[in-house]
Design an enzyme around this catalytic site. Structure first.
Site: not given
Length: 176
Positions: A20, A60, A85, A106
Protein backbone atom coordinates in the site's frame (compact mmCIF):
# COMPACT_ATOMS: atom_id res chain seq x y z
CA UNK A 1 -1.05 20.77 -16.41
CA UNK A 2 -0.22 18.88 -13.23
CA UNK A 3 0.54 21.11 -10.25
CA UNK A 4 0.17 18.64 -7.38
CA UNK A 5 1.72 15.18 -7.04
CA UNK A 6 -0.02 13.04 -4.41
CA UNK A 7 1.87 9.99 -3.18
CA UNK A 8 -0.45 7.53 -1.41
CA UNK A 9 0.62 5.50 1.58
CA UNK A 10 0.14 5.04 5.30
CA UNK A 11 2.20 6.75 8.02
CA UNK A 12 4.35 4.81 10.45
CA UNK A 13 7.24 2.37 10.30
CA UNK A 14 4.90 -0.64 10.37
CA UNK A 15 3.68 0.32 6.88
CA UNK A 16 6.94 1.61 5.40
CA UNK A 17 7.69 -1.23 2.96
CA UNK A 18 4.19 -2.57 2.38
CA UNK A 19 2.40 -2.81 -0.95
CA UNK A 20 0.00 0.00 0.00
CA UNK A 21 2.98 2.34 0.45
CA UNK A 22 4.42 2.09 -3.05
CA UNK A 23 3.39 5.73 -3.62
CA UNK A 24 5.49 6.89 -0.66
CA UNK A 25 8.39 4.72 -1.91
CA UNK A 26 8.27 6.51 -5.26
CA UNK A 27 8.29 9.89 -3.45
CA UNK A 28 11.34 8.87 -1.44
CA UNK A 29 13.10 7.76 -4.63
CA UNK A 30 12.24 10.89 -6.64
CA UNK A 31 12.88 13.34 -3.81
CA UNK A 32 15.35 11.67 -1.41
CA UNK A 33 16.63 14.87 0.20
CA UNK A 34 13.35 16.76 0.16
CA UNK A 35 12.31 18.75 3.20
CA UNK A 36 8.70 18.01 4.14
CA UNK A 37 6.41 20.10 6.38
CA UNK A 38 3.32 18.94 8.23
CA UNK A 39 0.31 20.63 6.65
CA UNK A 40 -3.04 19.66 5.06
CA UNK A 41 -3.26 16.45 7.16
CA UNK A 42 -0.09 15.30 5.44
CA UNK A 43 3.48 16.05 4.54
CA UNK A 44 3.90 18.75 1.91
CA UNK A 45 6.85 20.09 -0.04
CA UNK A 46 7.70 22.00 -3.18
CA UNK A 47 9.90 20.90 -6.09
CA UNK A 48 10.33 23.79 -8.50
CA UNK A 49 6.77 24.50 -9.70
CA UNK A 50 5.18 21.35 -8.26
CA UNK A 51 3.61 20.81 -4.88
CA UNK A 52 4.19 17.38 -3.38
CA UNK A 53 1.81 15.78 -0.90
CA UNK A 54 2.01 12.60 1.16
CA UNK A 55 -1.30 12.32 3.04
CA UNK A 56 -0.87 11.07 6.62
CA UNK A 57 -4.58 10.43 7.19
CA UNK A 58 -4.15 6.74 6.37
CA UNK A 59 -5.15 5.49 2.97
CA UNK A 60 -8.93 5.45 3.37
CA UNK A 61 -9.04 9.15 4.29
CA UNK A 62 -6.50 10.46 1.75
CA UNK A 63 -9.14 12.71 0.22
CA UNK A 64 -9.27 14.94 3.32
CA UNK A 65 -5.61 15.79 2.85
CA UNK A 66 -5.92 16.27 -0.90
CA UNK A 67 -9.00 18.53 -0.49
CA UNK A 68 -7.24 20.72 2.09
CA UNK A 69 -4.30 21.17 -0.27
CA UNK A 70 -6.59 21.82 -3.24
CA UNK A 71 -8.51 24.48 -1.32
CA UNK A 72 -5.37 26.25 -0.08
CA UNK A 73 -3.72 26.46 -3.52
CA UNK A 74 -6.88 26.65 -5.62
CA UNK A 75 -6.16 23.47 -7.57
CA UNK A 76 -8.75 21.58 -9.58
CA UNK A 77 -8.89 17.79 -9.84
CA UNK A 78 -7.44 18.04 -13.36
CA UNK A 79 -4.23 19.51 -11.88
CA UNK A 80 -3.56 16.49 -9.65
CA UNK A 81 -1.56 13.33 -10.30
CA UNK A 82 -1.92 10.51 -7.75
CA UNK A 83 0.76 7.80 -7.49
CA UNK A 84 -0.69 4.64 -5.91
CA UNK A 85 -0.73 0.85 -5.66
CA UNK A 86 -3.17 -1.06 -7.83
CA UNK A 87 -4.52 -4.58 -7.23
CA UNK A 88 -6.04 -4.77 -10.70
CA UNK A 89 -2.65 -4.71 -12.42
CA UNK A 90 -0.11 -7.55 -12.18
CA UNK A 91 2.92 -6.84 -10.02
CA UNK A 92 5.35 -4.56 -11.85
CA UNK A 93 2.84 -3.32 -14.44
CA UNK A 94 2.42 0.46 -14.50
CA UNK A 95 -0.24 2.53 -16.20
CA UNK A 96 -0.53 6.31 -16.43
CA UNK A 97 -4.05 7.55 -17.07
CA UNK A 98 -6.50 10.36 -16.44
CA UNK A 99 -9.83 9.58 -14.84
CA UNK A 100 -11.33 6.13 -15.13
CA UNK A 101 -12.45 3.50 -12.69
CA UNK A 102 -11.16 3.36 -9.15
CA UNK A 103 -10.82 -0.42 -8.98
CA UNK A 104 -12.11 -0.57 -5.41
CA UNK A 105 -9.15 1.49 -4.12
CA UNK A 106 -10.36 3.22 -0.96
CA UNK A 107 -7.74 5.97 -1.17
CA UNK A 108 -8.89 6.88 -4.67
CA UNK A 109 -12.54 6.69 -3.60
CA UNK A 110 -11.78 9.14 -0.81
CA UNK A 111 -9.99 11.51 -3.20
CA UNK A 112 -12.86 11.34 -5.69
CA UNK A 113 -15.40 12.06 -2.95
CA UNK A 114 -13.47 15.01 -1.50
CA UNK A 115 -12.38 16.43 -4.88
CA UNK A 116 -15.91 15.87 -6.21
CA UNK A 117 -14.35 14.57 -9.41
CA UNK A 118 -12.54 11.55 -10.77
CA UNK A 119 -10.75 13.62 -13.42
CA UNK A 120 -7.37 13.54 -11.71
CA UNK A 121 -4.46 11.73 -13.33
CA UNK A 122 -2.96 8.68 -11.74
CA UNK A 123 0.07 6.50 -12.01
CA UNK A 124 -1.18 3.02 -11.20
CA UNK A 125 1.55 0.71 -9.94
CA UNK A 126 0.53 -2.95 -10.12
CA UNK A 127 0.91 -5.00 -6.96
CA UNK A 128 -1.19 -7.97 -8.16
CA UNK A 129 -3.95 -9.73 -6.27
CA UNK A 130 -3.54 -12.19 -3.41
CA UNK A 131 -3.75 -15.85 -4.33
CA UNK A 132 -5.14 -16.63 -0.85
CA UNK A 133 -6.44 -14.48 1.96
CA UNK A 134 -8.03 -11.07 2.12
CA UNK A 135 -7.20 -8.06 0.01
CA UNK A 136 -7.01 -5.87 3.15
CA UNK A 137 -4.27 -8.07 4.61
CA UNK A 138 -2.46 -8.39 1.28
CA UNK A 139 -2.03 -4.63 0.70
CA UNK A 140 -0.66 -4.18 4.22
CA UNK A 141 1.94 -6.93 3.82
CA UNK A 142 5.50 -6.46 2.72
CA UNK A 143 6.48 -7.50 -0.78
CA UNK A 144 7.71 -11.07 -1.23
CA UNK A 145 11.47 -11.60 -1.41
CA UNK A 146 11.25 -12.03 -5.20
CA UNK A 147 9.24 -8.82 -5.51
CA UNK A 148 11.72 -6.98 -3.26
CA UNK A 149 14.51 -7.87 -5.69
CA UNK A 150 12.70 -6.25 -8.62
CA UNK A 151 11.11 -3.39 -6.64
CA UNK A 152 13.90 -0.91 -7.52
CA UNK A 153 13.24 -1.62 -11.21
CA UNK A 154 9.51 -0.96 -10.73
CA UNK A 155 10.24 2.32 -8.93
CA UNK A 156 12.71 3.34 -11.65
CA UNK A 157 10.06 2.60 -14.26
CA UNK A 158 7.61 4.82 -12.35
CA UNK A 159 10.20 7.60 -12.44
CA UNK A 160 10.76 7.13 -16.18
CA UNK A 161 7.05 7.16 -16.94
CA UNK A 162 6.54 10.34 -14.93
CA UNK A 163 9.47 12.16 -16.50
CA UNK A 164 8.57 11.01 -20.02
CA UNK A 165 4.93 12.04 -19.64
CA UNK A 166 5.55 15.27 -17.77
CA UNK A 167 8.81 16.52 -19.20
CA UNK A 168 8.80 19.47 -16.81
CA UNK A 169 8.57 17.20 -13.75
CA UNK A 170 11.53 18.00 -11.49
CA UNK A 171 13.13 14.81 -10.19
CA UNK A 172 16.42 13.67 -8.76
CA UNK A 173 18.19 10.31 -8.84
CA UNK A 174 17.49 9.77 -12.50
CA UNK A 175 19.18 6.55 -13.50
CA UNK A 176 20.45 6.15 -17.06
Amino acid sequence: MVKLLVFLGNPGKAYARTRHNIGWMVAEHLYPNQSWSEKFHGLVSTALTLKLLKPTTYMNESGRSVRACMDFYGYSAEEILVIHDDLELPYGTLRLQKGGGLGGHNGLKSIKAHAQSDQFSRLRIGIGRPVHGSVASFVLERFTSDEEISLPLVINLAEKMLTDYYSSLPVTNTLV
